[in-house]
Design a protein around this motif. Structure first.
Motif, short mmCIF file in Angstrom:
data_model
loop_
_atom_site.label_atom_id
_atom_site.label_comp_id
_atom_site.label_asym_id
_atom_site.label_seq_id
_atom_site.Cartn_x
_atom_site.Cartn_y
_atom_site.Cartn_z
N ASP A 229 11.98 -78.88 -40.64
CA ASP A 229 11.51 -79.10 -42.01
C ASP A 229 12.18 -78.14 -42.99
OD1 ASP A 229 9.35 -81.22 -41.95
OD2 ASP A 229 8.65 -79.89 -40.36
N TYR A 230 12.55 -76.96 -42.50
CA TYR A 230 13.24 -76.03 -43.38
C TYR A 230 14.08 -75.06 -42.58
CZ TYR A 230 9.41 -72.78 -42.21
OH TYR A 230 8.51 -71.98 -41.55
N LEU A 231 15.08 -74.49 -43.27
CA LEU A 231 15.89 -73.40 -42.75
C LEU A 231 15.61 -72.17 -43.61
CD1 LEU A 231 19.33 -75.22 -42.21
CD2 LEU A 231 17.61 -74.66 -40.48
N GLY A 232 15.43 -71.01 -42.95
CA GLY A 232 15.06 -69.79 -43.67
C GLY A 232 16.19 -68.80 -43.74
N PHE A 233 16.36 -68.18 -44.92
CA PHE A 233 17.45 -67.25 -45.17
C PHE A 233 16.95 -66.00 -45.89
CE2 PHE A 233 19.38 -71.38 -44.84
CZ PHE A 233 20.59 -71.18 -44.20
N ARG A 234 17.60 -64.87 -45.57
CA ARG A 234 17.44 -63.64 -46.33
C ARG A 234 18.78 -62.93 -46.47
NH1 ARG A 234 15.33 -60.97 -50.55
NH2 ARG A 234 16.07 -58.81 -50.42
N GLY A 235 19.34 -62.45 -45.37
CA GLY A 235 20.58 -61.68 -45.45
C GLY A 235 21.71 -62.42 -46.14
N ALA A 236 21.83 -63.72 -45.87
CA ALA A 236 22.92 -64.50 -46.47
C ALA A 236 22.75 -64.66 -47.98
CB ALA A 236 22.99 -65.88 -45.81
N LEU A 237 21.57 -64.32 -48.49
CA LEU A 237 21.30 -64.47 -49.92
C LEU A 237 21.47 -63.16 -50.68
CD1 LEU A 237 17.98 -66.53 -49.65
CD2 LEU A 237 20.33 -67.35 -49.54
N CYS A 238 21.82 -62.09 -49.98
CA CYS A 238 21.78 -60.76 -50.57
C CYS A 238 23.17 -60.15 -50.71
CB CYS A 238 20.92 -59.83 -49.72
SG CYS A 238 19.21 -60.35 -49.60
N THR A 239 23.25 -59.19 -51.60
CA THR A 239 24.44 -58.35 -51.69
C THR A 239 24.31 -57.26 -50.62
OG1 THR A 239 23.34 -57.00 -53.38
CG2 THR A 239 24.78 -58.77 -54.14
#
Length: 248
Positions: A209-219
């Motif tokens: 239903d979803y894919l979760g991201f954090r590191g790939a969204l950050c500087t």
């Protein structure tokens, strides 16, 4: 059950945000789930209750259709009393989806059924999401237990943020089996764990239903600031995978 799929089969995009400012940025770009998590406090670091309350207040003011809002309860041992208290505290802020991590290492594995039983009454009042950890082994056998406790959803993540991604721990076959089991039990299903752009064409066809991201969204690292351009790139690639499948 909430479904985040659009007609083309695109999984939803969960963006973990570490502050109210990041919440606004991710909302502006168009994430499907805004996940309130403090990456500097562990894999599932929790926001302070006052900040959670303010985030919910802002979320309620946004026009419909609006993204979903989730929040983690923090990293805790598998102790029924501790987990119930942290879950109730987070749910009291009004956040609609509450994420709870269940480690299966050492003595914690034996405590999992008791924790799920203790959380079942809360699951009747709040949409609870069980977070299982791929770096602790396959988790498909736990899906029926999570569903039996009345949870709304289940997701795979990684507990150790050491640079290894979800697919470094579980192959596509194991992930396919997990997603299929979760969907069979009617659970909102997510995949996360240090995901990068290159993981999208591999994981999106599994139809979570979803894919979760954090590191790939950050500087820089996952504890860096959220970059709206990086978030837009992830959203674009998820949409492009859906279009390519539709046109195949």
């Amino acid at each position: 059950m909430i479904s985040l799929h659009d007609p083309a089969g695109r999984p939803g995009l969960l963006a973990s945000v570490a502050s109210l400012a990041e919440l606004n940025r991710a909302y502006a770009v168009g994430a499907d789930i805004l996940d309130l998590k403090d990456p500097s406090a562990g894999a599932l670091g929790a926001w302070a209750p006052q900040a959670l309350t303010e985030a919910v207040k802002r979320w309620r003011m946004w026009p419909h259709p609006r993204p979903l809002l989730s929040a983690t309860i923090g990293d805790h041992p598998l102790d029924p009393a501790i987990l119930c208290a942290a879950t109730a505290r987070t749910a009291a802020t009004g956040v609609p989806l509450v994420k709870i991590g269940f480690s299966r290492t050492g003595e914690d594995a034996a405590a999992l059924p008791a924790c799920l039983d203790a959380l079942a009454p809360l699951a009747r009042e709040t949409r609870l999401i069980a977070v299982l950890f791929a770096d602790e082994g396959p988790a498909t056998d736990l899906v029926p237990l999570v569903a039996g406790a009345g949870f709304h959803g289940v997701m795979l993540d990684t507990a150790r943020k050491d640079g290894r991604r979800l697919t470094d721990h579980l192959n596509v076959s194991a992930l396919t089996t997990f997603v299929a089991a979760a969907r069979l039990h009617g659970l909102l299903t997510g995949l996360a764990g240090s995901l990068r752009l290159t993981d999208i064409p591999v994981l999106a066809p599994l139809r979570p239903d979803y894919l979760g991201f954090r590191g790939a969204l950050c500087t820089g690292s996952r504890t860096g600031a959220l970059d709206p351009a990086a978030l837009a790139a992830v959203r674009r690639d998820v949409a492009e995978v859906a279009r390519s499948r539709e046109n195949a």
